[in-house]
Design a protein around this motif. Sequence first.
Motif, PDB file in Angstrom:
ATOM      1  N   MET A 100       5.701  36.011  38.066  1.00 37.14           N
ATOM      2  CA  MET A 100       6.199  35.938  36.701  1.00 37.14           C
ATOM      3  C   MET A 100       6.951  37.204  36.330  1.00 37.14           C
ATOM      4  O   MET A 100       6.636  38.307  36.807  1.00 37.14           O
ATOM      5  CB  MET A 100       5.044  35.716  35.721  1.00 37.14           C
ATOM      6  CG  MET A 100       4.349  34.383  35.873  1.00 37.14           C
ATOM      7  SD  MET A 100       3.022  34.142  34.657  1.00 37.14           S
ATOM      8  CE  MET A 100       3.977  33.957  33.156  1.00 37.14           C
ATOM      9  N   ASP A 113      -1.481  31.116  36.390  1.00 37.58           N
ATOM     10  CA  ASP A 113      -0.686  31.336  37.595  1.00 37.58           C
ATOM     11  C   ASP A 113       0.327  32.433  37.295  1.00 37.58           C
ATOM     12  O   ASP A 113       1.452  32.160  36.873  1.00 37.58           O
ATOM     13  CB  ASP A 113       0.016  30.032  38.001  1.00 37.58           C
ATOM     14  CG  ASP A 113       0.947  30.205  39.191  1.00 37.58           C
ATOM     15  OD1 ASP A 113       0.774  31.176  39.944  1.00 37.58           O
ATOM     16  OD2 ASP A 113       1.845  29.347  39.366  1.00 37.58           O
ATOM     17  N   ARG A 144       8.482  32.200  38.466  1.00 35.70           N
ATOM     18  CA  ARG A 144       7.527  32.303  39.566  1.00 35.70           C
ATOM     19  C   ARG A 144       8.177  32.930  40.796  1.00 35.70           C
ATOM     20  O   ARG A 144       7.647  32.817  41.901  1.00 35.70           O
ATOM     21  CB  ARG A 144       6.960  30.921  39.944  1.00 35.70           C
ATOM     22  CG  ARG A 144       6.180  30.218  38.844  1.00 35.70           C
ATOM     23  CD  ARG A 144       4.927  30.964  38.413  1.00 35.70           C
ATOM     24  NE  ARG A 144       4.146  30.199  37.440  1.00 35.70           N
ATOM     25  CZ  ARG A 144       4.367  30.215  36.119  1.00 35.70           C
ATOM     26  NH1 ARG A 144       5.354  30.955  35.616  1.00 35.70           N
ATOM     27  NH2 ARG A 144       3.613  29.494  35.309  1.00 35.70           N
TER      28      ARG A 144
END
Length: 348
Positions: free
Chosen positions: A206, A202, A124
């Motif tokens: 990434m 989400d 993330r």
Amino acid sequence: MSESTHGAIPGLIPPSPVSPTIDLQAPGARHGHLRLPWSRNDSAWGNLMIPVSVIAGDRPGPTALITGANHGDEYEGPLAILDLAHSLAPSEVAGRVILLPFMNHPAFRAGTRVSPIDGVNMNRCFPGGPDQSITRQIADYVFRALVSPADIVLDFHSGGKTLDFLPFAASHVLGDPGHDARCAAAARAFNAPYTVKMLEIDNVGMLDTAVESLGKTFVTTELRGGGTATAESVGVARKGLRNVLIHAGILDEPPEVGPSRFLDMPSLDCFTFAREAGLLEMLVDLGQPVRRGQTIARIWPTDRSGAAPEPCLAGLDGVLAARHFPGLIQPGDTVSVVAVEDPEAAAG
């Protein structure tokens, strides 16, 4: 080139603090580390040493980047990558294979999803930054120095300690049809027992998103979970890794092909989230069919007895593709993921 500047990436200000201990461009098989200075209480002038291997043939061809342990509690990828680094000969290779078995090495050493150094989830924080925290520095180097020259990227994942998945290779729905088709073809070539068009809930930060933003071919996986690996799941990873390299034109050998079921994740209705904390009772096992509105799990209260459980309902028809793994669950946790059969992909 001196060691102090070997890790500098042209055009990057400030330069990356990461430097490879091996020449990433030279032909042959080279095994070393990505060295990242890390001053800490027990080593004032210490370094993080992240294992890396490069197998480069003397024949021209594409570059593949293979990564594992993006999350530190996922083991199929590291095992498959270590095996390939040990066994792959340069004479087999057209082009170059960059192997990074423990991308988030601190998290891998700790057996945790996120880094124990800075608490950052590597998947993330891409593209990272050279003057940010440790995990973001690693992400920055991987993105700028390893993803940039790669033609195809395979990033291994599984469910870690908190999820369990059907073993699948996946690509994402992308805005460009040609790019989408290239990634889908590579996921199909991996030839896991399941092949999925994956929806992320989400995707900001990434590695997937960062690689795809450059128009490169990207494949990811979810190969079971529970914070361990099985002979079956590692076998899927080993086979799939070689199949992807064959698909890319780096290895010249027949692929190992078996049946694969094609699934799609068309909407957020695929996901069921916990509304209560408690003891999770799954009523459906992975791979079994479910119907919209079906109770697929129950959450029992743990602060009293004699009370009814909280039902968890499927949002659409399909098969159970993933489930929460630990026995206890918290509000907001993913209980399950339902995927739907994709006859169009199967026909293609």
